[in-house]
Design a protein around this motif. Structure first.
Motif, PDB file in Angstrom:
ATOM      1  N   PHE A 169       0.816  -1.217   0.000  1.00 54.57           N
ATOM      2  CA  PHE A 169       0.000   0.000   0.000  1.00 54.57           C
ATOM      3  C   PHE A 169       0.851   1.269   0.000  1.00 54.57           C
ATOM      4  N   THR A 170       2.096   1.139  -0.490  1.00 54.05           N
ATOM      5  CA  THR A 170       2.946   2.329  -0.625  1.00 54.05           C
ATOM      6  C   THR A 170       2.522   3.106  -1.864  1.00 54.05           C
ATOM      7  N   PRO A 171       2.450   4.445  -1.821  1.00 53.32           N
ATOM      8  CA  PRO A 171       2.099   5.220  -3.027  1.00 53.32           C
ATOM      9  C   PRO A 171       3.091   4.956  -4.158  1.00 53.32           C
ATOM     10  N   LEU A 172       2.536   4.747  -5.348  1.00 58.81           N
ATOM     11  CA  LEU A 172       3.368   4.416  -6.515  1.00 58.81           C
ATOM     12  C   LEU A 172       3.641   5.667  -7.354  1.00 58.81           C
ATOM     13  N   PRO A 173       4.834   5.742  -8.036  1.00 55.27           N
ATOM     14  CA  PRO A 173       5.097   6.863  -8.968  1.00 55.27           C
ATOM     15  C   PRO A 173       4.195   6.735 -10.189  1.00 55.27           C
ATOM     16  N   ARG A 174       3.781   7.906 -10.733  1.00 52.31           N
ATOM     17  CA  ARG A 174       2.912   7.877 -11.911  1.00 52.31           C
ATOM     18  C   ARG A 174       3.712   8.191 -13.197  1.00 52.31           C
ATOM     19  N   LEU A 175       3.118   7.813 -14.344  1.00 55.32           N
ATOM     20  CA  LEU A 175       3.760   8.083 -15.632  1.00 55.32           C
ATOM     21  C   LEU A 175       3.521   9.527 -16.037  1.00 55.32           C
ATOM     22  N   VAL A 176       4.566  10.167 -16.386  1.00 54.66           N
ATOM     23  CA  VAL A 176       4.501  11.544 -16.886  1.00 54.66           C
ATOM     24  C   VAL A 176       5.246  11.620 -18.238  1.00 54.66           C
ATOM     25  N   LYS A 177       5.078  12.710 -18.939  1.00 56.84           N
ATOM     26  CA  LYS A 177       5.794  12.893 -20.212  1.00 56.84           C
ATOM     27  C   LYS A 177       7.072  13.680 -19.976  1.00 56.84           C
TER      28      LYS A 177
END
Length: 222
Positions: free
Chosen positions: A22-30
């Motif tokens: 339940f650790t926050p995950l990094p999101r995809l960015v451009k």
């Protein structure tokens, strides 16, 4: 797939937090230089090597959300009702009825003194008690018409007394004497009593049956 930076668990694209820890995950960015997708946690773009302008801008949900107040500072609500006040402070109700009021003192009834009348025969010093409970006491000698209540036939000189000589009446404790038609008369204190008349007797009155004061009585009350 997005790899969890905490436990290396592979999470599907678009996941916000790790399915395992339940650790926050990094999101995809451009990438700001070449426009290719890269993780927000990457320092540089893997294609063009340009620095990732989004690095460090991602904050976890735990960091952006204010921590809840410690449990020790929260007021505790107890479902247990407060204890009742001690019994010593409550007024006590007694099931014992109050004692009845004392009865007023009743003085004993005054007993009516019953007066007893008697005739003291002067010649023999003999006392003749008059019967009680009779309103009319007949004085005389035995006869078939009106038997005497006081029989004087046994006294000396009784021949001067008629068989039906006199009556003594008791009216509520007051005594009266009357001659009822004797042959030789009745005398009260040496005075002749006329037939049909009556005399109220008082203690000490002298009653003579017949002439000559031969059969004489003293009226007495006790």
């Amino acid at each position: 797939m997005i790899t969890c930076p905490n436990c290396d668990h592979e999470n599907p694209d678009g996941a916000v937090q790790c399915e395992a820890c339940f650790t926050p995950l990094p999101r995809l960015v451009k990438c700001g230089s070449c426009g290719l997708p890269l993780l927000s946690s990457a320092t540089f773009c893997g294609e063009c090597g340009a620095p990732n302008t989004f690095y460090g801008s991602m904050t976890s949900v735990a960091e952006t959300s204010p921590p809840p107040p410690p449990m020790s500072n929260l007021p505790e609500e107890s479902s247990t009702p407060p204890p009742p006040p001690p019994m010593s402070n409550l007024p006590e109700e007694s099931s014992t009825p109050p004692p009845p009021p004392p009865k007023p003192a009743v003085s004993p009834a005054t007993q009516l003194q019953t007066q007893t009348a008697s005739l003291l025969h002067v010649q023999t010093n003999t006392t003749l008690e008059m019967p009680q409970g009779l309103e009319i006491i007949h004085i005389g000698k035995p006869n078939e018409q009106i038997p005497p209540d006081l029989d004087v036939s046994g006294l000396p000189d009784a021949d001067v007394v008629s068989r039906i000589h006199a009556d003594i009446r008791n009216e509520a404790g007051i005594f009266y004497i009357e001659d009822v038609g004797s042959s030789n008369g009745t005398y009260i204190n040496y005075n002749a009593l006329s037939p049909g008349n009556r005399h109220r007797l008082h203690p000490g009155d002298r009653i003579s049956l017949g002439k000559g004061d031969l059969v004489t009585f003293i009226f007495q009350l006790s």
